[in-house]
Design a protein around this motif. Structure first.
Motif, PDB file in Angstrom:
ATOM      1  N   VAL A 104      11.806   9.850  -7.690  1.00 26.43           N
ATOM      2  CA  VAL A 104      13.083  10.571  -7.691  1.00 26.43           C
ATOM      3  C   VAL A 104      13.664  10.702  -9.090  1.00 26.43           C
ATOM      4  O   VAL A 104      14.210  11.753  -9.454  1.00 26.43           O
ATOM      5  CB  VAL A 104      14.093   9.873  -6.747  1.00 26.43           C
ATOM      6  CG1 VAL A 104      15.514  10.398  -6.958  1.00 26.43           C
ATOM      7  CG2 VAL A 104      13.677  10.064  -5.291  1.00 26.43           C
TER       8      VAL A 104
ATOM      9  N   CYS B 243      14.251  14.447  -8.789  1.00 24.79           N
ATOM     10  CA  CYS B 243      15.039  15.046  -7.705  1.00 24.79           C
ATOM     11  C   CYS B 243      16.537  14.962  -7.977  1.00 24.79           C
ATOM     12  O   CYS B 243      17.306  15.863  -7.631  1.00 24.79           O
ATOM     13  CB  CYS B 243      14.726  14.352  -6.383  1.00 24.79           C
ATOM     14  SG  CYS B 243      12.974  14.136  -6.032  1.00 24.79           S
TER      15      CYS B 243
ATOM     16  N   HIS C 287      19.859  17.494  -7.357  1.00 22.94           N
ATOM     17  CA  HIS C 287      20.529  17.137  -6.108  1.00 22.94           C
ATOM     18  C   HIS C 287      21.770  16.275  -6.297  1.00 22.94           C
ATOM     19  O   HIS C 287      22.322  15.789  -5.319  1.00 22.94           O
ATOM     20  CB  HIS C 287      19.546  16.435  -5.160  1.00 22.94           C
ATOM     21  CG  HIS C 287      18.636  17.394  -4.450  1.00 22.94           C
ATOM     22  ND1 HIS C 287      19.046  18.167  -3.389  1.00 22.94           N
ATOM     23  CD2 HIS C 287      17.341  17.711  -4.666  1.00 22.94           C
ATOM     24  CE1 HIS C 287      18.044  18.911  -2.972  1.00 22.94           C
ATOM     25  NE2 HIS C 287      17.000  18.659  -3.739  1.00 22.94           N
TER      26      HIS C 287
END
Length: 325
Positions: free
Chosen positions: A203, A209, A213
């Protein structure tokens, strides 16, 4: 009283003068340059394993921005998903062309760029993700793939387009958006057997990510990702191919506004194939078809440990979808 008003007027004039000077400086300076990062001279071995791993990483992270469908190579293009308030921004030619691409770059220069966002010319790459948390082996794999014989990276003479940043973009890169430092010690990939640690690495290190996000690119914390505002709670604005502005989805485990009601299998299906429980995921969210199922499951395991954020984003209705990496 007159003296007080006079002093207030002078103070206000001083503040306005400083503000005007600062704005003029930002406008003239534009995207800043820095000292070229110092990375030890090295040659990355092009093993089949590294080239395969680099192919997976580059196509997950770099392809969407650098792949020009007209040339079939990573020769760069206009980044249409970037909101217009940042101006017109372009990805660079990263093929093996020695004049317009990275064919003349050393492996150390490529590693420095990936780690810090600063090129061999000292110029800061304004919208390029930093990979300060990526493992040394994954970074080497990216370099190996860029040196490989894959058609995507073969020399293409398309010149990289000059950036056309707005004043807002210039102001951000002169204040809050800064290069990241070269790691001072080795960066290892956590063992896949530790699903949560491995998932966190994916992540924040390999797939980044959190960068899309979390709440906003402008408030992300590159060195301490978990301190990014709205960490993984969604909200970063993107532009779809149809010109619609759409925020990234909340991927914390809130059952009402996040993915707390998704099963592991549903999460894996959405990440790898773009099919969420409520419909097809909308661009610019890519399909991570080269991602291993074990990787997707590790990400899900890590997301289950992340503090829950309640932040409704519009993709939860039937037939709608997400919009971020």
């Amino acid at each position: 009283m007159k003296k007080v008003l006079k002093l207030l007027g002078l103070a206000l004039a001083t503040v306005l003068f400083v503000a005007v000077c600062a704005a003029a400086f930002v406008q003239v300076r534009g995207i800043p340059s820095y000292d070229v990062p110092k990375v030890p001279a090295q040659t990355v071995a092009l093993t089949p394993e590294r080239v395969a791993q680099g192919h997976k990483i580059v196509n997950a992270l770099c392809g969407d921005c650098h792949l020009d469908r007209n040339t079939g190579t990573l020769s760069g293009k206009l980044l249409t998903e970037v909101p217009p308030e940042f101006g017109k921004l372009y990805s660079a030619n990263i093929t093996q062309d020695k004049t317009h691409g990275i064919g003349a770059w050393t492996d150390a220069e490529l590693i420095a760029l990936l780690r810090t966002g600063i090129g061999r010319d000292g110029r800061f790459r304004i919208v390029m993700p930093n990979f300060v948390h990526m493992s040394d082996e994954d970074v080497a794999s990216v370099v190996a793939y860029l040196r490989s014989n894959n058609p995507q990276v073969q020399a293409n003479p398309t010149p990289s387009h000059a950036q056309e940043p707005s004043f807002l973009a210039k102001a951000l890169v002169n204040t809050v958006m800064k290069p990241t430092p070269v790691p001072t010690s080795a960066v290892a990939t956590p063992p896949a057997s530790d699903a949560v640690a491995y998932g966190r690495y994916l992540v924040v290190g390999r797939y980044k990510c959190y960068d899309c996000h979390s709440k906003d690119h402008k408030s992300n914390n590159a060195l301490e990702p978990e301190k990014s505002e709205g960490y993984l709670g969604g909200g970063t604005a993107f532009i779809t191919p149809d010109g619609e502005e759409i925020p990234s989805r909340n991927i914390t485990m809130d059952p009402e506004t996040g993915i707390g009601d998704w099963t592991e299998a549903q999460f894996v299906q959405s990440v790898r194939y773009g099919q969420g429980p409520n419909g097809t995921l909308k661009l610019p969210m890519p399909k991570f078809t080269l991602m291993d199922e074990a990787e997707a499951k590790a990400i899900y395991a890590y997301l289950r440990t992340v503090p829950v954020i309640k932040n409704a984003t519009p993709e939860d209705g039937a037939g709608t979808a997400v919009a971020a990496r």
